[in-house]
Write a protein that holds these residues in place. Structure first.
Motif, PDB file in Angstrom:
ATOM      1  N   ALA A  80      73.073 -48.192  20.248  1.00  0.00           N
ATOM      2  CA  ALA A  80      72.218 -48.961  21.166  1.00  0.00           C
ATOM      3  C   ALA A  80      72.943 -49.250  22.479  1.00  0.00           C
ATOM      4  O   ALA A  80      72.347 -49.151  23.558  1.00  0.00           O
ATOM      5  CB  ALA A  80      71.771 -50.256  20.499  1.00  0.00           C
ATOM      6  N   GLU A  81      74.221 -49.573  22.389  1.00  0.00           N
ATOM      7  CA  GLU A  81      74.976 -49.877  23.607  1.00  0.00           C
ATOM      8  C   GLU A  81      75.177 -48.646  24.486  1.00  0.00           C
ATOM      9  O   GLU A  81      75.040 -48.731  25.705  1.00  0.00           O
ATOM     10  CB  GLU A  81      76.331 -50.491  23.255  1.00  0.00           C
ATOM     11  CG  GLU A  81      76.243 -51.923  22.769  1.00  0.00           C
ATOM     12  CD  GLU A  81      77.595 -52.565  22.665  1.00  0.00           C
ATOM     13  OE1 GLU A  81      78.186 -52.877  23.724  1.00  0.00           O
ATOM     14  OE2 GLU A  81      78.077 -52.730  21.522  1.00  0.00           O
ATOM     15  N   GLU A  84      72.051 -47.459  26.321  1.00  0.00           N
ATOM     16  CA  GLU A  84      71.802 -48.268  27.517  1.00  0.00           C
ATOM     17  C   GLU A  84      72.584 -47.753  28.724  1.00  0.00           C
ATOM     18  O   GLU A  84      72.200 -48.000  29.864  1.00  0.00           O
ATOM     19  CB  GLU A  84      72.127 -49.745  27.262  1.00  0.00           C
ATOM     20  CG  GLU A  84      71.123 -50.436  26.378  1.00  0.00           C
ATOM     21  CD  GLU A  84      69.707 -50.406  26.935  1.00  0.00           C
ATOM     22  OE1 GLU A  84      69.512 -50.663  28.140  1.00  0.00           O
ATOM     23  OE2 GLU A  84      68.775 -50.106  26.161  1.00  0.00           O
ATOM     24  N   LYS A  99      66.483 -43.976  23.854  1.00  0.00           N
ATOM     25  CA  LYS A  99      65.834 -45.241  24.223  1.00  0.00           C
ATOM     26  C   LYS A  99      64.510 -45.443  23.496  1.00  0.00           C
ATOM     27  O   LYS A  99      64.070 -46.577  23.330  1.00  0.00           O
ATOM     28  CB  LYS A  99      65.645 -45.318  25.739  1.00  0.00           C
ATOM     29  CG  LYS A  99      66.951 -45.516  26.459  1.00  0.00           C
ATOM     30  CD  LYS A  99      66.782 -45.694  27.937  1.00  0.00           C
ATOM     31  CE  LYS A  99      68.155 -45.920  28.559  1.00  0.00           C
ATOM     32  NZ  LYS A  99      68.104 -46.129  29.993  1.00  0.00           N
ATOM     33  N   ASN A 101      63.893 -44.625  20.234  1.00  0.00           N
ATOM     34  CA  ASN A 101      63.979 -44.930  18.808  1.00  0.00           C
ATOM     35  C   ASN A 101      65.152 -45.818  18.394  1.00  0.00           C
ATOM     36  O   ASN A 101      65.203 -46.273  17.260  1.00  0.00           O
ATOM     37  CB  ASN A 101      64.004 -43.645  17.983  1.00  0.00           C
ATOM     38  CG  ASN A 101      65.233 -42.801  18.226  1.00  0.00           C
ATOM     39  OD1 ASN A 101      66.171 -43.190  18.911  1.00  0.00           O
ATOM     40  ND2 ASN A 101      65.234 -41.613  17.651  1.00  0.00           N
ATOM     41  N   ARG A 103      66.050 -48.892  19.217  1.00  0.00           N
ATOM     42  CA  ARG A 103      65.698 -50.298  18.918  1.00  0.00           C
ATOM     43  C   ARG A 103      65.067 -50.400  17.526  1.00  0.00           C
ATOM     44  O   ARG A 103      65.362 -51.328  16.775  1.00  0.00           O
ATOM     45  CB  ARG A 103      64.757 -50.867  19.972  1.00  0.00           C
ATOM     46  CG  ARG A 103      65.431 -51.132  21.271  1.00  0.00           C
ATOM     47  CD  ARG A 103      66.328 -52.362  21.182  1.00  0.00           C
ATOM     48  NE  ARG A 103      67.338 -52.257  22.226  1.00  0.00           N
ATOM     49  CZ  ARG A 103      68.576 -52.705  22.130  1.00  0.00           C
ATOM     50  NH1 ARG A 103      68.974 -53.322  21.043  1.00  0.00           N
ATOM     51  NH2 ARG A 103      69.423 -52.574  23.102  1.00  0.00           N
ATOM     52  N   GLN A 104      64.215 -49.449  17.186  1.00  0.00           N
ATOM     53  CA  GLN A 104      63.603 -49.437  15.859  1.00  0.00           C
ATOM     54  C   GLN A 104      64.689 -49.292  14.792  1.00  0.00           C
ATOM     55  O   GLN A 104      64.678 -49.999  13.786  1.00  0.00           O
ATOM     56  CB  GLN A 104      62.590 -48.306  15.748  1.00  0.00           C
ATOM     57  CG  GLN A 104      61.972 -48.204  14.370  1.00  0.00           C
ATOM     58  CD  GLN A 104      61.073 -46.992  14.232  1.00  0.00           C
ATOM     59  OE1 GLN A 104      61.043 -46.107  15.090  1.00  0.00           O
ATOM     60  NE2 GLN A 104      60.334 -46.935  13.145  1.00  0.00           N
ATOM     61  N   LEU A 106      67.794 -50.128  15.060  1.00  0.00           N
ATOM     62  CA  LEU A 106      68.580 -51.365  15.050  1.00  0.00           C
ATOM     63  C   LEU A 106      67.848 -52.452  14.259  1.00  0.00           C
ATOM     64  O   LEU A 106      68.470 -53.174  13.471  1.00  0.00           O
ATOM     65  CB  LEU A 106      68.848 -51.820  16.486  1.00  0.00           C
ATOM     66  CG  LEU A 106      69.884 -52.899  16.701  1.00  0.00           C
ATOM     67  CD1 LEU A 106      71.224 -52.539  16.080  1.00  0.00           C
ATOM     68  CD2 LEU A 106      70.047 -53.178  18.190  1.00  0.00           C
ATOM     69  N   ASN A 107      66.537 -52.548  14.418  1.00  0.00           N
ATOM     70  CA  ASN A 107      65.749 -53.535  13.665  1.00  0.00           C
ATOM     71  C   ASN A 107      65.813 -53.252  12.164  1.00  0.00           C
ATOM     72  O   ASN A 107      65.960 -54.181  11.360  1.00  0.00           O
ATOM     73  CB  ASN A 107      64.295 -53.542  14.139  1.00  0.00           C
ATOM     74  CG  ASN A 107      64.149 -54.153  15.507  1.00  0.00           C
ATOM     75  OD1 ASN A 107      65.000 -54.901  15.973  1.00  0.00           O
ATOM     76  ND2 ASN A 107      63.066 -53.807  16.189  1.00  0.00           N
ATOM     77  N   ASP A 110      69.283 -54.228  10.923  1.00  0.00           N
ATOM     78  CA  ASP A 110      69.412 -55.686  10.811  1.00  0.00           C
ATOM     79  C   ASP A 110      68.646 -56.225   9.610  1.00  0.00           C
ATOM     80  O   ASP A 110      69.126 -57.112   8.902  1.00  0.00           O
ATOM     81  CB  ASP A 110      68.940 -56.369  12.098  1.00  0.00           C
ATOM     82  CG  ASP A 110      69.866 -56.108  13.276  1.00  0.00           C
ATOM     83  OD1 ASP A 110      71.013 -55.648  13.054  1.00  0.00           O
ATOM     84  OD2 ASP A 110      69.432 -56.350  14.422  1.00  0.00           O
TER      85      ASP A 110
END
Length: 149
Positions: A80-81, A84, A99, A101, A103-104, A106-107, A110
């Motif tokens: 993710a980093e 960016e 960008k 996929n 975030r998905q 990462l969710n 988590d």
């Protein structure tokens, strides 16, 4: 373009694919790890050994990566980093993270971490399959061809 490898958890077979690709395409490839290991005699491959500690190697990759570099990692927060910073991310299983996929992913990561911390047995990832290795090698080759061609 440079290749940055989160080497502490990178499977040996993936490292070997990277060694060969670096030499064949003359692409600077840096393995970032908190321990030393043998590298082939190849002027395009080097080891950046960092101090031991939580996320030290990841932080060094984030600090050094540039737009359009390629990062090899299965670490989703690291992915993710660097996404960016407009770098490309390829997992050892051959999955491309971008960008659209990351975030998905990462969710999901988590959520699974929350499940594990509450005592749920989630099991680990499956072993690297032949298809995973082939997907990795195919994406790596096509990306290097585009850049070098």
């Amino acid at each position: 373009m440079k290749i940055w490898v989160d080497a502490d958890a990178c499977p040996v077979v993936i490292k070997e694919i990277l060694f060969k690709a670096a030499l064949r395409t003359q692409t600077e490839t840096t393995f970032v790890a908190n321990h030393s290991f043998r590298l082939p005699a190849n002027r395009f491959v080097n080891l950046l050994q960092v101090e031991k500690g939580f996320d030290v190697a990841d932080n060094e990759i984030v600090r050094r990566v540039c737009a359009n570099d390629l990062v090899i990692t299965s670490d989703i927060p690291l992915a993710a980093e660097v996404v960016e910073k407009d770098a490309l991310v390829l997992t050892p299983r051959g999955d491309v993270l971008d960008k659209q996929n990351v975030r998905q992913r990462l969710n999901i990561r988590d959520f699974m971490d929350t499940m594990r911390s509450s005592g749920v047995q989630t099991g680990g990832p499956p072993a690297l399959s032949q298809k995973d290795k082939q997907n990795f090698a195919n994406f790596l080759d096509s990306t290097l061809r585009k850049v070098k061609g």
